[in-house]
Write a protein that holds these residues in place. Structure first.
Motif, mmCIF file in Angstrom:
data_model
loop_
_atom_site.group_PDB
_atom_site.id
_atom_site.type_symbol
_atom_site.label_atom_id
_atom_site.label_comp_id
_atom_site.label_asym_id
_atom_site.label_seq_id
_atom_site.Cartn_x
_atom_site.Cartn_y
_atom_site.Cartn_z
ATOM 1 N N CYS A 1 -167.614 -34.689 -23.195
ATOM 2 C CA CYS A 1 -166.628 -34.254 -24.471
ATOM 3 C C CYS A 1 -167.793 -33.326 -25.371
ATOM 4 N N ALA A 2 -169.017 -33.870 -25.559
ATOM 5 C CA ALA A 2 -169.938 -33.042 -26.383
ATOM 6 C C ALA A 2 -170.383 -31.763 -25.714
ATOM 7 N N THR A 3 -170.528 -31.761 -24.438
ATOM 8 C CA THR A 3 -170.731 -30.555 -23.791
ATOM 9 C C THR A 3 -169.908 -29.460 -23.898
ATOM 10 N N ILE A 4 -168.385 -30.106 -23.688
ATOM 11 C CA ILE A 4 -167.421 -29.060 -23.877
ATOM 12 C C ILE A 4 -167.521 -28.530 -25.442
ATOM 13 N N LEU A 5 -167.656 -29.541 -26.325
ATOM 14 C CA LEU A 5 -167.710 -28.940 -27.860
ATOM 15 C C LEU A 5 -168.809 -27.952 -28.044
ATOM 16 N N LEU B 1 -157.566 -28.255 -24.420
ATOM 17 C CA LEU B 1 -156.905 -28.686 -23.241
ATOM 18 C C LEU B 1 -158.138 -29.166 -22.214
ATOM 19 N N SER B 2 -159.432 -28.803 -22.483
ATOM 20 C CA SER B 2 -160.451 -29.299 -21.570
ATOM 21 C C SER B 2 -160.843 -30.691 -22.079
ATOM 22 N N LEU B 3 -160.766 -30.884 -23.347
ATOM 23 C CA LEU B 3 -161.107 -32.367 -23.524
ATOM 24 C C LEU B 3 -159.745 -33.135 -22.952
ATOM 25 N N GLY C 1 -162.764 -30.698 -15.746
ATOM 26 C CA GLY C 1 -162.334 -30.260 -17.065
ATOM 27 C C GLY C 1 -162.529 -29.370 -17.785
ATOM 28 N N TYR C 2 -163.672 -28.419 -17.375
ATOM 29 C CA TYR C 2 -164.293 -27.602 -17.723
ATOM 30 C C TYR C 2 -163.361 -25.946 -17.547
#
Length: 147
Positions: free
Chosen positions: A131-135, A111-113, A48-49
């Motif tokens: 999701c928190a890490t992506i943000l 898109l990653s989320l 996802g990343y």
């Protein structure tokens, strides 16, 4: 083979050595038995990343592409000792480049989320740490790139 079929094994008489030795059942077997397997391996979720990484790379190279690459003709002429002052020169304003960098980062974070949700096949609440890490990564990249 009939005993294995009655016990929930395969009816063809083929059994894995680990299953015959009493090893833990595989995911499909656990799901068929009604047991919930709530964990998704980190390596699967790490796909996802990828959109964020690709978006960050593009965002990093946008200033060079939009602000400096337009001078390729005059620079190439100067390399060969010619006067390139009459050749066309294109360059985007820095504010336009910053806007496009931000748009690319936000789109890649979205898109990653979505990809994390698709790969995880779990509710958003379960995927909250990912999701928190992506943000968080998006906020850091914004601070590093868009300014």
């Amino acid at each position: 083979a009939a005993a294995a079929a009655a016990a929930g094994g395969d009816s063809g008489g083929f059994a894995l050595a680990g299953a015959a030795a009493g090893a833990a059942p595989s995911r499909p077997a656990a799901a068929a038995a009604g047991r919930a397997d709530a964990s998704v391996p980190f390596l699967s979720l790490s796909y996802g990343y990828l959109p964020l990484v690709w978006g960050a790379t593009l965002s990093h190279y946008l200033p060079a592409l939009l602000e400096e690459a337009g001078a390729i003709l005059p620079v190439a002429a100067a390399t060969f000792g010619l006067d390139g002052s009459g050749l066309p020169r294109l360059a985007a304003d820095h504010a336009v480049t910053q806007f496009l960098q931000g748009a690319v980062l936000l789109a890649s974070a979205g898109l990653s989320l979505l990809l994390t949700r698709k790969v995880g096949s779990r509710p958003w609440l379960v995927l909250t740490p990912q999701c928190a890490t992506i943000l968080g990564f998006t906020a850091e990249l914004w601070y590093l790139l868009v300014r």
